[in-house]
Scaffold this motif. Structure first.
Motif, PDB file in Angstrom:
ATOM      1  N   GLU A  85      13.897   1.524   0.034  1.00 36.24           N
ATOM      2  CA  GLU A  85      12.990   0.581   0.703  1.00 36.24           C
ATOM      3  C   GLU A  85      12.601  -0.566  -0.131  1.00 36.24           C
ATOM      4  OE1 GLU A  85      13.029   4.653   1.674  1.00 36.24           O
ATOM      5  OE2 GLU A  85      11.385   3.811   0.347  1.00 36.24           O
ATOM      6  N   ALA A 140       0.904  -1.078   0.112  1.00 31.00           N
ATOM      7  CA  ALA A 140       0.030   0.028   0.047  1.00 31.00           C
ATOM      8  C   ALA A 140       0.895   1.202  -0.063  1.00 31.00           C
ATOM      9  CB  ALA A 140      -0.809  -0.044   1.451  1.00 31.00           C
ATOM     10  N   LEU A 141       0.452   2.137  -0.919  1.00 29.41           N
ATOM     11  CA  LEU A 141       1.478   3.292  -0.990  1.00 29.41           C
ATOM     12  C   LEU A 141       0.649   4.585  -0.187  1.00 29.41           C
ATOM     13  CD1 LEU A 141       2.173   3.348  -4.612  1.00 29.41           C
ATOM     14  CD2 LEU A 141       3.398   2.811  -2.915  1.00 29.41           C
ATOM     15  N   SER A 142       1.501   5.089   0.802  1.00 25.61           N
ATOM     16  CA  SER A 142       0.875   6.304   1.498  1.00 25.61           C
ATOM     17  C   SER A 142       1.552   7.517   1.041  1.00 25.61           C
ATOM     18  CB  SER A 142       0.781   5.887   3.042  1.00 25.61           C
ATOM     19  OG  SER A 142       1.115   7.076   3.618  1.00 25.61           O
ATOM     20  N   VAL A 143       0.832   8.436   0.943  1.00 25.45           N
ATOM     21  CA  VAL A 143       1.691   9.792   0.450  1.00 25.45           C
ATOM     22  C   VAL A 143       1.399  10.749   1.685  1.00 25.45           C
ATOM     23  CG1 VAL A 143       1.042   9.279  -1.858  1.00 25.45           C
ATOM     24  CG2 VAL A 143      -0.555  10.407  -0.485  1.00 25.45           C
ATOM     25  N   SER A 144       1.294  10.195   2.756  1.00 23.42           N
ATOM     26  CA  SER A 144       1.008  11.285   3.829  1.00 23.42           C
ATOM     27  C   SER A 144       2.299  12.061   4.081  1.00 23.42           C
ATOM     28  CB  SER A 144       0.803  10.621   5.294  1.00 23.42           C
ATOM     29  OG  SER A 144       1.956   9.852   5.450  1.00 23.42           O
TER      30      SER A 144
END
Lengths: 412, 274, 319
Positions: free
Chosen positions: C213, C2-6
């Motif tokens: 990563e 899951a990609l989080s752009v926070s």
């Protein structure tokens, strides 16, 4: 679909600058002062002289302009780029008022209509060496006049020749055998410029002419013999195979480093040669093909021309400047400071007496021939053919005759 | 402490390898400096090590070319700015907005790189004369940018294609406009490629000769790439000052490059993607 | 994954904090904003390249001489220039030389550049400075580097031959630039030297675009070395590699000054390429129509490569 858009975009793009050029092409560019001739005009002159040579000329330009009551600004362009610049200026009609051109380029530029005949300004070239006038003339009209000229000679290392018990060669046979004897211990007997440019052509022409060959008929046995002669020296090792890439500066470097006992070069190298400690050098005319024959060297040097700018007042002033640059006093200055020979034989004789160093070149120049006198605007084609043939011969890819036949066939 | 030290010593062989490789590859540069230190006119016949170094060429180069170097620096920096301002948004637009004419523009960009510089310079000259842009820094900046911009767009676009769309989409969902998303997200994430593009634009402008030759007609306003020809007369050439000028020309550029390279490091995207 | 752009999206203020106006509404369509991104570049392109390209094409169909520069008059000759170019025996030589020169240069530059980019990815002392020094060949004025190489490659007094002889690698001096058989290889070698910085720097930058990563996560799954390169590095790197290659081809086809500086196109046309021949025709022989014809042939060749690149690129985006 995509293609249509691209074509449309390009068409629009093309229209924009075309519109710009259409708008302004009728008006003559350049300065617009409409003063009477000789009254405070601001003139421009363009040449390819670099410091320190440029200093001599800047001095002369300024003096000539001041004498007329005008001012002059000079622009010095890198040598190889002068013609590119001139062509750009022709298109935009921003040619300088006085333009220096190397003598083989005069006829090309004159034929485009960009130059005005010097006779318009009362310059007849009277008293100037005939070949110098031939180089600067097209269809019988004089367009460029050179105040100073130079040529080629045979430079030799006095110490090396003395050590081998030799005197400077006067015939081709002597040159070949002397060069062979002098080769060894990291030294080659002879060096010249055989590169793939007009410099190579320039250095080949004395051999061609001294053997009775001519540039208007390339495919001749005399020219072939000249090629074979030089190629034979490369083959037997008395001349380095690297000559196919050497200019006159490279030949000079070999000579000053002691890697060549003799070289073909011109009087402009004399100051550099003198600056080398411990180098004893001398020079003689290039050898003739056989005993009793004549050695003919090419004529070098730059001419001054008056481009057509549309401003009659400035053109008249420019004409006077060209005449002034070619005055006896200025010819002597140019010769003395930059190692040229004055183009007027009388002045040259006086100069020879005052500068014994350059005296041998006075007689060489007297017998010199212009490169473009007979060829006119065909010079670019024939000049290229000559160095192409030379490359084939020197690399051993073809004999002299085959090389000449090949290049002539290629370009017809 | 010990861990760092042993990590260092493990890395040292790589440094040695890199230094050896660079020494071989940069030997011509050594030769250039060697030639510049040769006394006398026969600079070409340099010995392997300059036994009697002479700095005459350098003092000549410095006194002649310092002004030219300033001109070159200003032109190059101006080119970088103009190029980045125009190319970065365009690259982003061509990479991410599915515009209908993207293919045509890409083709046009590539075609523009195929045209020989002298052809462009010749065409530009007439226009420049009319607009009075000769012998001016803005004029040269515009001309040099013309060769840097297409290149920058092509390079930046290639890098931007790798940016995950979700990054920008998230911001757009929050209501950010295209410009906002571009400025706040795409630009920081593309830091590496922007610096690379800036680097090459600088180098294009710094070493350009054709436009420098065409767009200048005076002896006083002259970029370094043109000024170096002062020592190469049509008859007599002095190479030591030429090489000295080349060496001097390399110095400010290298300093800027070392400075810029610091910023090209991994991690522009890392942290953004988890 | 899951990609989080926070992290990145943190500096974009949410719409609600803006003076209570709600989401911004523009009176012009979204498309226009997008176009404005690209418009300055397109305008620049048209202004600076449109006219020269069109003029170059037209010039190849005319009898363009030095007179034309002054008078503007150039008689239309149709395909005569192209015919004379194709019929000239030199044409075949220049085409072969151009192909060899381009293939040799690109292969050498790319392979060495890639190797260097991968090498410099490691962390070691002086990495940054050495990477900057790598750009020196590209930085030097061409007049200086071509002259230096010319002296270094001189058959008798060049430092390369002297070194090779000293270490007994060769028995007699190699005629690097004076033999028609070797000259092209020498020129390719120098061009590779010139092109390594360009390739290495761009590929290095491309490699840096791959997040660390991903490598870590992959190594946890057991994918390292070649597998890591194939599934992690390559997808991100592919657009950069293809643009480096296509630009490499376009620029190499245009190479002129280094060849002129080293050999002038000789000896005996051994290093004469389409680009150098075009220059010779135009600026040495003043036959500008022929020169333009040759340079258009070059553009057409580059165009073929560009179309291949665009086709591959389009396919990659669609994936």
């Amino acid at each position: 679909m995509k293609t249509n858009r691209l074509v449309a975009a390009v068409a629009i793009a093309a229209a924009f600058p075309l519109a710009l050029t259409a708008c302004g092409s009728s008006a003559p560019a350049g300065g617009s002062s409409a003063g009477a001739a000789g009254k405070g005009l601001s003139l421009t002159i363009e040449d390819y002289y670099q410091p320190p040579q440029a200093a001599t000329y800047d001095k002369i330009y300024k003096a000539c302009a001041t004498a007329l009551g005008d001012t002059i600004t000079s622009t010095h362009v890198p040598g190889a780029s002068l013609i590119t610049k001139v062509l750009q200026q022709e298109t935009s009609k921003t040619l300088p008022d006085v333009l220096m051109l190397d003598n083989p380029d005069v006829q090309q530029i004159a034929s485009s209509g960009a130059l005005t005949p010097l006779s318009d300004y009362g310059i007849t070239g009277q008293g100037v060496e005939q070949e110098v006038l031939a180089a600067g003339s097209l269809n019988g009209k004089l367009y460029g006049l050179a105040p100073g000229v130079n040529s080629l000679g045979l430079f030799y290392n006095k110490d090396k020749l003395a050590a081998a018990g030799l005197t400077p060669p006067t015939t081709w046979a002597e040159l070949a055998s002397d060069a062979k004897k002098l080769t060894g211990n990291g030294t080659y007997g002879f060096a010249f410029a055989g590169t793939n440019t007009y410099e190579g052509t320039w250095q080949f022409m004395p051999w061609m002419w001294s053997n009775g060959g001519t540039e208007t008929q390339l495919n001749s046995p005399q020219n072939a013999q000249a090629l074979d002669f030089l190629a034979s020296m490369v083959k037997d090792g008395s001349v380095s195979a690297s000559v196919v890439g050497w200019g006159q500066g490279d030949a000079l470097n070999q000579f000053t480093a002691g890697k060549a006992a003799m070289m073909e070069n011109g009087p402009w190298q004399i100051p550099s040669l003198k600056a080398v400690k411990g180098l004893n050098f001398g020079y003689v005319p290039l050898p003739a093909s056989a005993a009793g024959g004549k050695s003919v060297a090419p004529l070098g040097g730059e001419t001054f021309t008056v481009p057509s700018t549309g401003n009659t007042a400035k053109e008249a002033a420019a004409g006077k400047i060209v005449a002034c640059i070619n005055s006896p006093a200025n010819e002597m200055t140019i010769a003395a400071e930059n190692n040229y020979i004055p183009s007027n034989p009388t002045i040259a004789a006086t100069f020879g007496k005052s500068d014994p160093d350059l005296a041998p070149f006075v007689s060489i120049v007297a017998d010199a021939r212009s490169r473009t006198g007979l060829l006119g605007t065909k010079w670019p084609t024939v000049g290229t053919e000559i160095y192409q043939a030379e490359q084939l011969a020197l690399t051993g890819k073809a004999t002299g005759a085959a090389a000449l036949a090949q290049v002539v066939a290629n370009n017809s | 402490m010990k861990a760092v030290k042993s990590a260092r010593s493990r890395q040292l062989p790589y440094t040695v390898l890199a230094v050896v490789f660079l020494a071989i590859m940069l030997f011509p540069v050594y030769w250039m400096v060697n030639t510049s230190l040769q006394p006398g006119p026969s600079a070409v016949n340099a010995t392997f090590i300059p036994l009697h170094p002479s700095f005459a060429a350098y003092s000549q180069a410095i006194s002649d070319q310092l002004g030219n170097m300033k001109t070159s620096l200003l032109v190059a920096l101006g080119t970088v700015i103009v190029t980045l301002v125009i190319a970065t948004p365009a690259a982003y637009g061509l990479a991410k907005f599915k515009l209908p004419f993207t293919g045509a523009v890409m083709l046009a960009l590539l075609i523009s790189q195929m045209i020989p510089g002298i052809v462009i310079a010749n065409s530009l000259y007439t226009v420049y004369v009319k607009l009075g842009l000769l012998n001016s820094i803005p004029g040269l900046v515009l001309a040099d940018s013309s060769s840097a911009i297409p290149f920058a767009i092509l390079i930046l676009r290639a890098f931007m294609q790798s940016i995950p769309p979700s990054l920008v989409e998230a911001a757009r969902v929050d209501g950010a406009g295209h410009w906002r998303a571009f400025w706040s997200i795409v630009v920081p994430v593309s830091r590496n490629s922007i610096i690379t593009a800036a680097l090459f634009s600088f180098l294009f402008a710094w070493s350009d000769f054709v436009f420098a030759l065409t767009m200048t007609t005076s002896n006083t306003f002259r970029p370094l790439s043109l000024g170096i020809y002062n020592y190469l007369g049509s008859n007599v050439q002095s190479w030591a000052p030429v090489m000295a000028t080349a060496t001097l020309a390399a110095l400010p550029a290298i300093i800027l490059l070392v400075f810029a390279q610091r910023y090209i490091s991994a991690g522009a995207l890392s942290g953004a993607v988890k | 994954m899951a990609l989080s752009v926070s992290k990145v999206a943190r500096n974009v203020p949410p719409a609600e904090t803006r003076a209570g106006r709600g989401p911004k509404r523009r009176w012009w369509p979204d498309r226009v904003t997008q176009l404005l991104f690209v418009l300055p570049a397109v305008v620049y392109l048209c202004l600076f390249f449109g006219y020269p390209l069109v003029k170059n094409v037209i010039m190849s169909f005319q009898n363009y001489t030095t007179s034309t520069f002054f008078t503007g008059y150039a008689p239309w000759v149709g395909f005569a220039n192209y015919v004379s170019v194709f019929k000239n025996s030199l044409f075949q030589t220049t085409v072969i030389n151009t192909v060899l020169f381009t293939v040799g240069s690109i292969a050498g530059q790319f392979v060495i550049g890639m190797a260097l980019a991968l090498f410099f990815k490691r962390r070691f002392p002086l990495n940054g400075i050495l990477r900057s020094l790598l750009l020196l060949p590209w930085l030097l004025p061409l007049i200086a580097s071509s002259s230096i190489w010319k002296w270094m490659l001189d058959q008798d007094s060049g430092v390369l031959n002297q070194t090779l002889l000293f270490f007994h690698v060769i028995a007699s001096p190699v005629p690097w630039l004076s033999s028609p058989n070797v000259a092209l290889a020498s020129v390719i070698m120098v061009n590779i030297w010139l092109g390594i910085p360009f390739n290495a720097t761009l590929l290095y930058s491309g490699l840096q675009g791959v997040p660390e990563e991903l490598y870590e996560a992959a190594s946890l799954d057991g994918a390292t070395g070649w597998k890591a390169f194939r599934y992690i590095t390559w997808p991100t790197l592919r657009p950069v590699v293809s643009v480096v290659l296509v630009l490499g081809v376009v620029y190499t086809l245009k190479v002129l000054d280094i060849i002129l500086g080293l050999t002038g196109g000789g000896p005996a046309n051994a290093t004469q390429t389409l680009a150098t021949n075009s220059y010779q025709q135009s600026f040495v022989q003043f036959s500008f129509g022929t020169g333009a014809a040759i340079s258009n042939i070059l553009v057409a060749t580059s165009l073929a490569f560009a179309l291949v690149y665009l086709r591959l690129n389009r396919r990659a985006i669609d994936e």
